[in-house]
Design a protein around this motif. Structure first.
Motif, PDB file in Angstrom:
ATOM      1  N   GLU A   1      44.492  46.802  53.573  1.00  0.00           N
ATOM      2  CA  GLU A   1      45.777  47.194  54.329  1.00  0.00           C
ATOM      3  C   GLU A   1      47.284  45.580  54.178  1.00  0.00           C
ATOM      4  OE1 GLU A   1      48.675  50.450  56.859  1.00  0.00           O
ATOM      5  OE2 GLU A   1      46.319  50.450  56.061  1.00  0.00           O
ATOM      6  N   ILE A   2      46.163  45.545  55.299  1.00  0.00           N
ATOM      7  CA  ILE A   2      46.753  44.344  55.495  1.00  0.00           C
ATOM      8  C   ILE A   2      46.575  43.968  54.753  1.00  0.00           C
ATOM      9  CG2 ILE A   2      46.795  42.075  57.542  1.00  0.00           C
ATOM     10  CD1 ILE A   2      45.367  44.220  59.071  1.00  0.00           C
ATOM     11  N   PHE A   3      46.159  43.062  53.261  1.00  0.00           N
ATOM     12  CA  PHE A   3      46.336  42.148  52.788  1.00  0.00           C
ATOM     13  C   PHE A   3      47.075  42.365  52.160  1.00  0.00           C
ATOM     14  CE2 PHE A   3      45.090  40.679  48.570  1.00  0.00           C
ATOM     15  CZ  PHE A   3      45.063  39.535  48.792  1.00  0.00           C
ATOM     16  N   GLU A   4      47.641  43.534  51.461  1.00  0.00           N
ATOM     17  CA  GLU A   4      48.454  44.425  50.680  1.00  0.00           C
ATOM     18  C   GLU A   4      50.070  43.799  51.199  1.00  0.00           C
ATOM     19  OE1 GLU A   4      47.280  47.727  50.194  1.00  0.00           O
ATOM     20  OE2 GLU A   4      45.692  47.663  48.397  1.00  0.00           O
ATOM     21  N   ARG A   5      49.995  43.647  53.032  1.00  0.00           N
ATOM     22  CA  ARG A   5      50.844  43.528  53.328  1.00  0.00           C
ATOM     23  C   ARG A   5      51.801  42.208  53.101  1.00  0.00           C
ATOM     24  NH1 ARG A   5      49.447  47.682  57.293  1.00  0.00           N
ATOM     25  NH2 ARG A   5      48.965  45.927  58.756  1.00  0.00           N
ATOM     26  N   CYS A   6      50.506  41.648  52.934  1.00  0.00           N
ATOM     27  CA  CYS A   6      50.948  39.915  52.896  1.00  0.00           C
ATOM     28  C   CYS A   6      51.748  39.675  51.915  1.00  0.00           C
ATOM     29  CB  CYS A   6      49.545  39.185  52.519  1.00  0.00           C
ATOM     30  SG  CYS A   6      48.331  38.860  53.941  1.00  0.00           S
ATOM     31  N   GLY A   7      52.189  38.411  51.913  1.00  0.00           N
ATOM     32  CA  GLY A   7      53.157  37.755  50.888  1.00  0.00           C
ATOM     33  C   GLY A   7      52.238  37.190  50.432  1.00  0.00           C
ATOM     34  N   THR A   8      53.002  36.832  48.562  1.00  0.00           N
ATOM     35  CA  THR A   8      52.367  36.002  47.638  1.00  0.00           C
ATOM     36  C   THR A   8      52.475  35.076  48.167  1.00  0.00           C
ATOM     37  OG1 THR A   8      54.466  36.553  46.470  1.00  0.00           O
ATOM     38  CG2 THR A   8      52.576  35.347  45.480  1.00  0.00           C
ATOM     39  N   ILE A   9      52.365  34.279  48.979  1.00  0.00           N
ATOM     40  CA  ILE A   9      51.467  32.843  49.783  1.00  0.00           C
ATOM     41  C   ILE A   9      50.874  32.858  50.416  1.00  0.00           C
ATOM     42  CG2 ILE A   9      52.035  30.882  50.824  1.00  0.00           C
ATOM     43  CD1 ILE A   9      54.009  30.593  48.477  1.00  0.00           C
ATOM     44  N   ASP A  10      51.224  34.004  51.231  1.00  0.00           N
ATOM     45  CA  ASP A  10      49.283  34.072  51.796  1.00  0.00           C
ATOM     46  C   ASP A  10      48.797  35.140  51.226  1.00  0.00           C
ATOM     47  OD1 ASP A  10      50.188  33.065  54.287  1.00  0.00           O
ATOM     48  OD2 ASP A  10      51.344  35.555  54.677  1.00  0.00           O
ATOM     49  N   LYS A  11      48.480  35.746  50.137  1.00  0.00           N
ATOM     50  CA  LYS A  11      47.388  35.866  49.002  1.00  0.00           C
ATOM     51  C   LYS A  11      46.779  35.217  48.431  1.00  0.00           C
ATOM     52  CE  LYS A  11      49.696  40.813  48.642  1.00  0.00           C
ATOM     53  NZ  LYS A  11      50.078  41.997  47.463  1.00  0.00           N
ATOM     54  N   THR A  12      48.028  33.957  47.959  1.00  0.00           N
ATOM     55  CA  THR A  12      47.444  32.716  47.047  1.00  0.00           C
ATOM     56  C   THR A  12      45.942  32.117  48.393  1.00  0.00           C
ATOM     57  OG1 THR A  12      49.433  33.235  46.005  1.00  0.00           O
ATOM     58  CG2 THR A  12      47.470  30.814  46.150  1.00  0.00           C
ATOM     59  N   ILE A  13      46.220  31.580  49.598  1.00  0.00           N
ATOM     60  CA  ILE A  13      46.071  31.196  50.326  1.00  0.00           C
ATOM     61  C   ILE A  13      44.366  31.777  51.041  1.00  0.00           C
ATOM     62  CG2 ILE A  13      45.955  30.690  52.308  1.00  0.00           C
ATOM     63  CD1 ILE A  13      49.061  29.673  52.679  1.00  0.00           C
ATOM     64  N   VAL A  14      44.383  33.248  51.040  1.00  0.00           N
ATOM     65  CA  VAL A  14      43.434  33.822  51.292  1.00  0.00           C
ATOM     66  C   VAL A  14      42.891  34.058  50.072  1.00  0.00           C
ATOM     67  CG1 VAL A  14      43.011  35.943  51.698  1.00  0.00           C
ATOM     68  CG2 VAL A  14      44.478  35.354  52.973  1.00  0.00           C
ATOM     69  N   LEU A  15      43.388  34.265  48.708  1.00  0.00           N
ATOM     70  CA  LEU A  15      41.942  34.036  47.826  1.00  0.00           C
ATOM     71  C   LEU A  15      41.650  32.601  47.488  1.00  0.00           C
ATOM     72  CD1 LEU A  15      43.772  36.765  45.225  1.00  0.00           C
ATOM     73  CD2 LEU A  15      41.996  36.902  46.472  1.00  0.00           C
ATOM     74  N   GLY A  16      41.998  31.948  47.517  1.00  0.00           N
ATOM     75  CA  GLY A  16      41.593  30.383  47.076  1.00  0.00           C
ATOM     76  C   GLY A  16      40.339  29.940  48.638  1.00  0.00           C
ATOM     77  N   LEU A  17      41.211  30.575  49.718  1.00  0.00           N
ATOM     78  CA  LEU A  17      39.643  30.114  50.648  1.00  0.00           C
ATOM     79  C   LEU A  17      38.706  31.373  50.208  1.00  0.00           C
ATOM     80  CD1 LEU A  17      41.832  30.509  54.355  1.00  0.00           C
ATOM     81  CD2 LEU A  17      40.476  28.591  53.201  1.00  0.00           C
ATOM     82  N   GLY A  18      38.363  32.394  49.750  1.00  0.00           N
ATOM     83  CA  GLY A  18      37.538  33.085  49.499  1.00  0.00           C
ATOM     84  C   GLY A  18      37.221  32.913  48.295  1.00  0.00           C
ATOM     85  N   VAL A  19      37.335  32.211  47.109  1.00  0.00           N
ATOM     86  CA  VAL A  19      36.838  31.329  46.164  1.00  0.00           C
ATOM     87  C   VAL A  19      35.938  29.188  46.446  1.00  0.00           C
ATOM     88  CG1 VAL A  19      37.122  29.222  44.173  1.00  0.00           C
ATOM     89  CG2 VAL A  19      38.612  32.392  44.553  1.00  0.00           C
ATOM     90  N   ALA A  20      36.782  28.993  47.475  1.00  0.00           N
ATOM     91  CA  ALA A  20      36.210  28.116  48.568  1.00  0.00           C
ATOM     92  C   ALA A  20      34.918  28.213  49.517  1.00  0.00           C
ATOM     93  CB  ALA A  20      37.124  27.344  49.638  1.00  0.00           C
TER      94      ALA A  20
END
Length: 233
Positions: A17-36
Motif C-alpha cells: 500500500e505504501i509503495f502504491e502511494r510512492c511517486g514515479t521516481i520513488d517507485k523506480t528507485i525502489v524497483l531498481g534497488l530490488g533488482v540490485a
C-alpha cells in the motif's frame, strides 16, 4: 491463524500500500534497488561457491605436485589444467623456464640462473592474473554496499520534496495530507538499507576468503620458485 504469520501478511500488505502511494521516481528507485539486491545475492552466492571450489582444486593439485620428485620434467598433462589457479602458475613457471633454455641453446649459452629468473618472472605474472581472478565481482559488491543507501536517501528526499510540493498550494495542510507522501518516500531509504546491510556482511566475508586465498597463492608461488631453483642447481 497464528499471530506471527498474520503480522507478516499485514506488514507485506502495508508495504504494498505504501509503495502504491510512492511517486514515479520513488517507485523506480525502489524497483531498481530490488533488482540490485537480486544481483548482489546472486554474485555473493556465486562467488562463495567459486572460491570454495577453487580452493579444493588448488589443494588437490598442490598435494599431487608434492608427490612428484621433479617438476621441470613432468608431462604436459600437468600444464593443461589452466582452470586451476595453482596449475596455471605452475604451467607459466615451467614454460618460462624451458623457453629461456631453448633460447640459450640457440645461442650456445648455458645460464641456469637466467632460466630461474625467467621462471620467477612468469610466476609473478601468473600470480597477478590469478589475483585479479579471485577479486573479480568484488568491485560490484563494494559499489552496492556504498551506493544503495545513498540511492535510497535520494528517493526519500525526492519523495519528501514532492509531498511538500503537493500540499504547498492548499489552504490548510497538516500531517494528514503529508503522511502518505512522506511514508512512501521513506520506503526508498528502507529499500536501500535492506539492500546494503546483507551486502556489507557478504562482502566482508568474501573479502576475508579472497585475502586468505591470495596469501595461500603467494606462499605456493614462493615454494614453487624455490623448488625450481633447487632442481636447477
Amino acid at each position: 491463524m497464528p499471530a506471527l504469520p498474520f503480522a507478516s501478511v499485514f506488514l507485506a500488505a502495508n508495504i504494498v500500500e505504501i509503495f502504491e502511494r510512492c511517486g514515479t521516481i520513488d517507485k523506480t528507485i525502489v524497483l531498481g534497488l530490488g533488482v540490485a539486491s537480486l544481483f548482489a545475492w546472486t554474485v555473493m552466492f556465486g562467488k562463495y561457491f567459486e572460491l570454495k571450489r577453487l580452493r579444493m582444486l588448488n589443494y588437490s593439485f598442490e598435494s599431487h605436485l608434492q608427490d612428484q620428485r621433479s617438476l621441470l620434467d613432468l608431462p604436459e598433462s600437468f600444464r593443461n589444467k589452466r582452470a586451476i589457479p595453482y596449475a596455471d602458475v605452475f604451467a607459466d613457471a615451467v614454460e618460462g623456464y624451458w623457453r629461456a633454455a631453448a633460447i640459450e641453446k640457440e645461442q650456445g649459452l648455458s645460464n641456469p640462473r637466467a632460466r630461474v629468473e625467467h621462471a620467477e618472472n612468469a610466476i609473478q605474472r601468473a600470480l597477478s592474473r590469478q589475483t585479479l581472478r579471485y577479486e573479480s565481482s568484488m568491485i560490484f559488491l563494494a559499489s552496492i554496499v556504498s551506493g544503495a543507501p545513498f540511492v535510497g536517501l535520494l528517493g526519500t528526499v525526492w519523495g519528501v520534496m514532492e509531498a511538500f510540493s503537493s500540499v504547498a498550494g492548499q489552504q490548510s495542510a497538516g500531517i494528514t495530507q503529508l503522511a502518505p507522501g512522506v511514508s512512501g518516500a521513506m520506503l526508498a531509504t528502507i529499500a536501500g538499507l535492506i539492500v546494503a546491510i546483507p551486502s556489507v556482511f557478504g562482502y566482508n566475508l568474501l573479502l576475508g576468503h579472497t585475502k586468505a586465498m591470495i596469501m595461500e597463492l603467494e606462499n605456493y608461488s614462493s615454494s614453487l620458485a624455490d623448488r625450481i631453483e633447487l632442481e636447477t642447481h
